[in-house]
Design a protein around this motif. Sequence first.
Motif, PDB file in Angstrom:
ATOM      1  N   VAL A   4      -5.237  19.144 -15.723  1.00  0.00           N
ATOM      2  CA  VAL A   4      -4.120  18.350 -16.238  1.00  0.00           C
ATOM      3  C   VAL A   4      -3.308  19.167 -17.244  1.00  0.00           C
ATOM      4  O   VAL A   4      -2.067  19.132 -17.238  1.00  0.00           O
ATOM      5  CB  VAL A   4      -4.644  17.046 -16.896  1.00  0.00           C
ATOM      6  N   TYR A   5      -4.022  19.929 -18.079  1.00  0.00           N
ATOM      7  CA  TYR A   5      -3.333  20.784 -19.062  1.00  0.00           C
ATOM      8  C   TYR A   5      -2.421  21.780 -18.347  1.00  0.00           C
ATOM      9  O   TYR A   5      -1.260  21.971 -18.741  1.00  0.00           O
ATOM     10  CB  TYR A   5      -4.375  21.521 -19.913  1.00  0.00           C
ATOM     11  N   ALA A   6      -2.951  22.387 -17.278  1.00  0.00           N
ATOM     12  CA  ALA A   6      -2.136  23.345 -16.518  1.00  0.00           C
ATOM     13  C   ALA A   6      -0.916  22.648 -15.924  1.00  0.00           C
ATOM     14  O   ALA A   6       0.181  23.216 -15.897  1.00  0.00           O
ATOM     15  CB  ALA A   6      -2.980  23.992 -15.423  1.00  0.00           C
ATOM     16  N   MET A   7      -1.104  21.397 -15.472  1.00  0.00           N
ATOM     17  CA  MET A   7       0.038  20.659 -14.928  1.00  0.00           C
ATOM     18  C   MET A   7       1.074  20.396 -16.019  1.00  0.00           C
ATOM     19  O   MET A   7       2.285  20.492 -15.792  1.00  0.00           O
ATOM     20  CB  MET A   7      -0.428  19.325 -14.331  1.00  0.00           C
ATOM     21  N   ILE A   8       0.609  20.057 -17.231  1.00  0.00           N
ATOM     22  CA  ILE A   8       1.551  19.808 -18.331  1.00  0.00           C
ATOM     23  C   ILE A   8       2.370  21.060 -18.617  1.00  0.00           C
ATOM     24  O   ILE A   8       3.595  21.004 -18.745  1.00  0.00           O
ATOM     25  CB  ILE A   8       0.780  19.373 -19.597  1.00  0.00           C
ATOM     26  N   ARG A   9       1.693  22.220 -18.680  1.00  0.00           N
ATOM     27  CA  ARG A   9       2.415  23.465 -18.941  1.00  0.00           C
ATOM     28  C   ARG A   9       3.393  23.761 -17.806  1.00  0.00           C
ATOM     29  O   ARG A   9       4.515  24.207 -18.048  1.00  0.00           O
ATOM     30  CB  ARG A   9       1.431  24.632 -19.088  1.00  0.00           C
ATOM     31  N   THR A  10       2.958  23.532 -16.571  1.00  0.00           N
ATOM     32  CA  THR A  10       3.850  23.789 -15.439  1.00  0.00           C
ATOM     33  C   THR A  10       5.117  22.966 -15.550  1.00  0.00           C
ATOM     34  O   THR A  10       6.226  23.468 -15.378  1.00  0.00           O
ATOM     35  CB  THR A  10       3.137  23.428 -14.123  1.00  0.00           C
ATOM     36  N   GLU A  11       4.934  21.669 -15.839  1.00  0.00           N
ATOM     37  CA  GLU A  11       6.079  20.765 -15.852  1.00  0.00           C
ATOM     38  C   GLU A  11       7.000  21.043 -17.045  1.00  0.00           C
ATOM     39  O   GLU A  11       8.219  21.061 -16.907  1.00  0.00           O
ATOM     40  CB  GLU A  11       5.589  19.314 -15.924  1.00  0.00           C
ATOM     41  N   THR A  12       6.398  21.212 -18.233  1.00  0.00           N
ATOM     42  CA  THR A  12       7.238  21.275 -19.429  1.00  0.00           C
ATOM     43  C   THR A  12       7.708  22.687 -19.734  1.00  0.00           C
ATOM     44  O   THR A  12       8.715  22.858 -20.410  1.00  0.00           O
ATOM     45  CB  THR A  12       6.474  20.760 -20.664  1.00  0.00           C
ATOM     46  N   GLN A  13       6.982  23.707 -19.257  1.00  0.00           N
ATOM     47  CA  GLN A  13       7.345  25.063 -19.640  1.00  0.00           C
ATOM     48  C   GLN A  13       8.001  25.839 -18.508  1.00  0.00           C
ATOM     49  O   GLN A  13       9.069  26.408 -18.683  1.00  0.00           O
ATOM     50  CB  GLN A  13       6.093  25.795 -20.142  1.00  0.00           C
ATOM     51  N   ILE A  14       7.356  25.847 -17.334  1.00  0.00           N
ATOM     52  CA  ILE A  14       7.811  26.783 -16.303  1.00  0.00           C
ATOM     53  C   ILE A  14       8.955  26.196 -15.480  1.00  0.00           C
ATOM     54  O   ILE A  14      10.006  26.801 -15.333  1.00  0.00           O
ATOM     55  CB  ILE A  14       6.628  27.187 -15.400  1.00  0.00           C
ATOM     56  N   PHE A  15       8.749  24.983 -14.935  1.00  0.00           N
ATOM     57  CA  PHE A  15       9.773  24.407 -14.058  1.00  0.00           C
ATOM     58  C   PHE A  15      10.505  23.294 -14.790  1.00  0.00           C
ATOM     59  O   PHE A  15      10.167  22.122 -14.662  1.00  0.00           O
ATOM     60  CB  PHE A  15       9.135  23.868 -12.781  1.00  0.00           C
ATOM     61  N   ARG A  16      11.495  23.661 -15.571  1.00  0.00           N
ATOM     62  CA  ARG A  16      12.194  22.642 -16.345  1.00  0.00           C
ATOM     63  C   ARG A  16      13.339  22.035 -15.539  1.00  0.00           C
ATOM     64  O   ARG A  16      13.756  20.915 -15.796  1.00  0.00           O
ATOM     65  CB  ARG A  16      12.730  23.237 -17.647  1.00  0.00           C
ATOM     66  N   ASP A  17      13.837  22.778 -14.563  1.00  0.00           N
ATOM     67  CA  ASP A  17      14.954  22.275 -13.761  1.00  0.00           C
ATOM     68  C   ASP A  17      14.479  21.467 -12.579  1.00  0.00           C
ATOM     69  O   ASP A  17      15.024  20.423 -12.252  1.00  0.00           O
ATOM     70  CB  ASP A  17      15.784  23.451 -13.222  1.00  0.00           C
ATOM     71  N   SER A  18      13.464  22.011 -11.928  1.00  0.00           N
ATOM     72  CA  SER A  18      12.988  21.411 -10.688  1.00  0.00           C
ATOM     73  C   SER A  18      12.302  20.087 -11.006  1.00  0.00           C
ATOM     74  O   SER A  18      11.359  20.034 -11.767  1.00  0.00           O
ATOM     75  CB  SER A  18      12.027  22.389 -10.035  1.00  0.00           C
ATOM     76  N   ASP A  19      12.784  19.029 -10.379  1.00  0.00           N
ATOM     77  CA  ASP A  19      12.352  17.693 -10.781  1.00  0.00           C
ATOM     78  C   ASP A  19      11.555  17.036  -9.656  1.00  0.00           C
ATOM     79  O   ASP A  19      12.111  16.687  -8.622  1.00  0.00           O
ATOM     80  CB  ASP A  19      13.589  16.856 -11.115  1.00  0.00           C
ATOM     81  N   VAL A  20      10.253  16.904  -9.842  1.00  0.00           N
ATOM     82  CA  VAL A  20       9.449  16.201  -8.839  1.00  0.00           C
ATOM     83  C   VAL A  20       8.811  14.966  -9.466  1.00  0.00           C
ATOM     84  O   VAL A  20       7.770  14.503  -9.026  1.00  0.00           O
ATOM     85  CB  VAL A  20       8.341  17.110  -8.259  1.00  0.00           C
ATOM     86  N   ASN A  21       9.445  14.429 -10.514  1.00  0.00           N
ATOM     87  CA  ASN A  21       8.797  13.366 -11.264  1.00  0.00           C
ATOM     88  C   ASN A  21       8.573  12.103 -10.440  1.00  0.00           C
ATOM     89  O   ASN A  21       7.560  11.421 -10.616  1.00  0.00           O
ATOM     90  CB  ASN A  21       9.619  13.025 -12.510  1.00  0.00           C
ATOM     91  N   THR A  22       9.509  11.792  -9.520  1.00  0.00           N
ATOM     92  CA  THR A  22       9.316  10.597  -8.707  1.00  0.00           C
ATOM     93  C   THR A  22       8.063  10.737  -7.850  1.00  0.00           C
ATOM     94  O   THR A  22       7.246   9.817  -7.762  1.00  0.00           O
ATOM     95  CB  THR A  22      10.538  10.376  -7.806  1.00  0.00           C
ATOM     96  N   LEU A  23       7.916  11.923  -7.248  1.00  0.00           N
ATOM     97  CA  LEU A  23       6.714  12.175  -6.456  1.00  0.00           C
ATOM     98  C   LEU A  23       5.468  12.017  -7.314  1.00  0.00           C
ATOM     99  O   LEU A  23       4.492  11.365  -6.925  1.00  0.00           O
ATOM    100  CB  LEU A  23       6.790  13.591  -5.878  1.00  0.00           C
ATOM    101  N   LEU A  24       5.511  12.594  -8.527  1.00  0.00           N
ATOM    102  CA  LEU A  24       4.350  12.514  -9.411  1.00  0.00           C
ATOM    103  C   LEU A  24       4.034  11.074  -9.781  1.00  0.00           C
ATOM    104  O   LEU A  24       2.870  10.692  -9.885  1.00  0.00           O
ATOM    105  CB  LEU A  24       4.600  13.337 -10.686  1.00  0.00           C
TER     106      LEU A  24
END
Lengths: 186, 521
Positions: B257-277
């Motif tokens: 989950v921590y890795a997912m948080i870093r991925t979402e907030t740090q690496i892919f800030r433009d790419s939006d998959v929040n609806t899927l999530l």
Amino acid sequence: MNVSLVLIIVMGALFAAGVFAMLERSLTRVLIGFLLLGNAANLFLLIVMGKPGLAPFFGVASDPEDMSDPLPQALTLTAIVITFAVSAFLLALIYRSWQLGQADTVEDDEADIAVRERGAVDEDTMDDESTAEDDEATTDFVGTETAPITVLHHRDVDALRDDAPIDMPGDRPTGRSPDTGRGDDA
Amino acid sequence: MSALVPLLVTLPLLGAAIALIFGRRRRVQVGVSLLTLTAVAVIAGILLYTVDSTGNALAVSVGGWPIPFGIVLYVDRLAALLVVVSSVVLLAVLLFSVGQGAADGDDETPVSIFHPSYLILAAGIFNAFIAGDLFNLYVGFEILLVASYVLITLGSTESRIRTGVVYIVVSLVSSILFLAAIAAIYGALGTVNIAQLSERMTELPSEVQLVLHLMLLLAFSIKAAVFPLSFWLPDSYPTAPAPVTAVFAGLLTKVGVYAMIRTETQIFRDSDVNTLLLIVALATMIFGVLGAVAQAELKRILSFTLVSHIGYMVFGLAVATPAALGATIYYMVHHIVVQTTLFLAVGLIERRAGSTSILKVKGLMRAAPVIAVLYFLPAINLGGLPPFSGFIGKVALFDAAAQVGTPLMYALIFGGIITSLLTLYALMRAWNLAFWREEEDGMEEAGVAERTAYLGAAPAALVQTERRVIPRIMTAATAGMVAVTLALTVFAGPLYDLCTSIGEALQQPITLVQLDEDVAS
């Protein structure tokens, strides 16, 4: 970035073959699949390195453009070491799995089956794969005369004790276990 | 201060080496492990205090390479908080296992490998939390996974080998996927440093970003047991020894989950998959808890609730407002502690009653009131009854989602409430059967007495009676963890403030300039 098309095709073939082998129930094939996948991923890292050049040491090349990119090489080396360690562990695991007399296949979860059976007492329509005779499952150790090791179940060895608090699965149907297989041949 | 950062990884590795050398002397091993983990917990506390009071992250460039090229260890508030929580959990579980091992008197069984593997697992977890580049994160994952392969097949009995195989094969697939994703990202951007990644990622076409994004998320979702990639977890965790299951349940999925948080907030800030999530989070919550309701074995019930509560964290991550991220961090801390405590309590039940099936265990309320309390408190906490931390975390999460206020958000809030109630139902059903149900008298009682008298003559009888005695240190470790869960409730204010500040900090990506300054300071 220019890369060799041959390497990409080889990588794709390795990935495909690895996934295919990993889908088998036989653990030995899973291991082969894992080795192929690991090599495919390492090859991928090498491909993204780009054009190979001179060794990236100080003073070897005057222009940085002529050097190889050293970072993917470092990453690949690390990944190779990890793959190596994990395959060694997998081999030990496969050996132990075979030693315990359940051949080298991936088994279904017993508790899952129990839940399924409790739910399907009335309806006998549930298609229980695991009770079907699993002829397609490939095991590479069964019934071979070359197997040089006497199979010991852990209940035969007093020093080994199962601390896991589950009910012992009892005597499994021994049709596929190595010792009976050999007995039939003799 | 930053000199302390690498010690988080090197100390446990050194301890593991020393413990391996003293493989035949259990007391030395126990001493080394306890000493190492206590030292790490102290260091983690100091780091959290420093990072929180100065407001600047600590960064270390390992080997002194200039910033984007070398390995960077990065400790901000989020990493420091998680390192503190996991070191406390690791220490408590180690105490529990020491008590258990001492009572088993297992000089014969091959447990000399337990302490080294456990320390290596700790090193891997800490390394993953403080990794400042993607490849170091991969290495951290591999360290903890290889250690967990050893721990989950400890003693290599038939059942553990069977369940271990499933766990190992699934983990291998996710590792390969992660490695391939790293290769693809390096090919596209020419860097693995997370600060540089977030700066360069915006230059890529959005389709390429999406592919890379989904590859990484897929690899992490397998590790975090997000539905539909969660089926391996309830199968493989319950057969391992109680302390191992407890630490796996608390920490390993949270690293994902921590890795997912870093991925979402740090690496892919433009790419939006929040609806899927969001949809995936809903499915994780509902299907996970429905699995728990169907089970009859306490460890499996808990494994399914573990899966279902991962859904809450993915939910908060997908809402992606500062408040929601803060609530996610709080919930994560709460869940690490509570889930571990519950598994430890079940370990006590297992030892006391000889089984964890709620169909077999009964009458524990009268027979073991201490265990009853130690199970009940974390159970209602996980179920989300006020005033406990589970309630606070869930309310904060729902509040953050309601502020966004789209229909999907309300669907998720509804799903979250249902999940919470069903969790409570599953845990209380176990409570009713195992604790409140009276030992039956009459026919069966007589039969049992007869059988026990007969068994008394058997050679293994001694072992059986010995297992019923619970060493004090096991109870003390569990009670300590229960106290920590209560502390999360009592000190919810300061902790929640810290989590909110983390949530706000996550809105700003780490930049290279900032990373340079952090290394210099």
